[in-house]
Scaffold this active site. Sequence first.
Site, short mmCIF file in Angstrom:
data_model
loop_
_atom_site.label_atom_id
_atom_site.label_comp_id
_atom_site.label_asym_id
_atom_site.label_seq_id
_atom_site.Cartn_x
_atom_site.Cartn_y
_atom_site.Cartn_z
N HIS A 56 0.58 -1.63 0.15
CA HIS A 56 0.28 -0.02 0.19
C HIS A 56 0.96 1.00 0.12
O HIS A 56 2.18 1.36 0.07
CB HIS A 56 -1.32 -0.04 1.39
CG HIS A 56 -0.24 0.39 2.42
ND1 HIS A 56 0.71 -0.85 3.04
CD2 HIS A 56 -0.76 1.03 3.87
CE1 HIS A 56 0.87 -0.72 4.10
NE2 HIS A 56 0.08 0.78 4.19
N HIS A 58 1.35 4.18 2.18
CA HIS A 58 1.87 4.57 3.28
C HIS A 58 3.55 4.60 2.86
O HIS A 58 3.97 3.62 2.69
CB HIS A 58 1.47 4.05 4.38
CG HIS A 58 -0.20 4.70 4.73
ND1 HIS A 58 -0.76 3.61 5.95
CD2 HIS A 58 -0.43 5.27 4.43
CE1 HIS A 58 -1.44 3.73 5.86
NE2 HIS A 58 -1.44 5.49 5.18
N ASP A 60 5.71 4.45 5.12
CA ASP A 60 6.80 3.82 5.64
C ASP A 60 6.67 2.41 5.21
O ASP A 60 6.70 1.45 5.93
CB ASP A 60 6.49 3.26 6.94
CG ASP A 60 5.04 2.65 7.58
OD1 ASP A 60 4.44 3.42 6.78
OD2 ASP A 60 4.43 2.05 8.18
N HIS A 61 6.04 2.57 3.70
CA HIS A 61 6.09 0.96 3.21
C HIS A 61 6.62 1.38 1.80
O HIS A 61 6.94 0.44 1.20
CB HIS A 61 4.65 0.73 2.93
CG HIS A 61 4.04 -0.08 3.92
ND1 HIS A 61 4.12 -0.72 4.56
CD2 HIS A 61 3.83 0.45 5.48
CE1 HIS A 61 3.61 -1.49 5.99
NE2 HIS A 61 3.01 0.00 6.09
N HIS A 114 -7.51 0.01 5.62
CA HIS A 114 -6.46 0.33 6.10
C HIS A 114 -5.82 1.67 5.00
O HIS A 114 -6.20 2.71 5.77
CB HIS A 114 -5.02 -0.44 6.34
CG HIS A 114 -4.12 0.13 6.69
ND1 HIS A 114 -4.11 0.82 8.03
CD2 HIS A 114 -2.73 0.70 5.71
CE1 HIS A 114 -2.91 1.54 8.15
NE2 HIS A 114 -2.24 1.52 6.63
N ASP A 133 -0.17 -3.90 6.53
CA ASP A 133 -0.84 -3.47 7.49
C ASP A 133 -2.45 -3.74 7.27
O ASP A 133 -2.57 -3.32 8.10
CB ASP A 133 -0.35 -1.59 7.64
CG ASP A 133 0.70 -0.82 7.73
OD1 ASP A 133 1.13 -2.19 8.02
OD2 ASP A 133 1.21 -0.05 8.05
N HIS A 171 5.07 -4.71 10.70
CA HIS A 171 5.19 -4.07 11.55
C HIS A 171 5.30 -4.54 12.87
O HIS A 171 4.49 -5.80 13.12
CB HIS A 171 4.67 -2.64 12.05
CG HIS A 171 3.92 -1.42 11.35
ND1 HIS A 171 4.85 -0.71 11.67
CD2 HIS A 171 2.91 -1.66 10.08
CE1 HIS A 171 4.67 0.15 10.61
NE2 HIS A 171 3.19 -0.24 9.79
FE FE Z 1 3.11 0.70 7.85
ZN ZN Z 2 0.29 1.84 6.40
#
Ligand code: FE
Ligand code: ZN
Length: 255
Positions: A56, A58, A60-61, A114, A133, A171
């Site tokens: 996805h 985001h 942090d991905h 999400h 996530d 995570h």
């Molecule tokens: Fe994340």
């Molecule tokens: Zn995420």
Amino acid sequence: MPLDIVRIPVLNDNYIWLARETASGLVAVVDPAVAAPVLAAAKERGWTITHILNTHHHGDHVGGNMEIKAATGCTIVGPRADRDRIPGIEVELGDGDTWSLGAEEAVVYDVPGHTRGHIAYWFGGAKALFCGDTLFALGCGRLFEGTPAQMWTSLSKLRVLPDDTKVYCAHEYTQSNARFAVTVEPGNAALAARAAAIDAARAKGEPTVPSTLGEEKATNPFLRPDSPLLQKTLGLPANDLVAVFAETRARKDKF
Ligand code: FE
Ligand code: ZN
């Protein structure tokens, strides 16, 4: 071993996964939040990254996408439904598509909730699920761009996969998830035992990911809206799984 999978812990609690298909030597990196530790981990092993798999959009991905692409010339693969938000996307995948890393084939699932364009990759032969996530060890992602009904439908797709599937989520949230889980399903002995094992692992600084899908089915409240114990705690009837899931998610948001 058909996929050789390496965990790269980055940022506060993210896991990036590096997966090498042993027959072809092709190497995919799943959800690279950052580039440098990924490039270093590959170099250390003499591996060449050939693909990025995003779940996805985001940061942090996908944060490392372009730098890894520039360094390796790899191909960037991600969700069709979020093509506009995945930096450098070249191969777009959606529900029911298959995608192969050498000899290992993944089935792709759309798992919105999400985010609206989240996908998961299930490598059945390698027994590996890369779910970003959407599903966490003892938890699930927050509903930023979707409804409880959508997320429950998404988790239901993952819940039917085999028990021995390893769940490579993005995570290390497991210990805080466990603290919440025991409050909504206090009579679940398997959950209590798992929570204790997680505390012991974290006290030693050990990771708790991957877990197995079998463990998640037995202990993760977000996969268990049909549990009479959970329904009893929440005071909700057994005939509305979305309502039970929604209330579990709402309580976790406030926990
Ligand atoms: Fe994340
Ligand atoms: Zn995420």
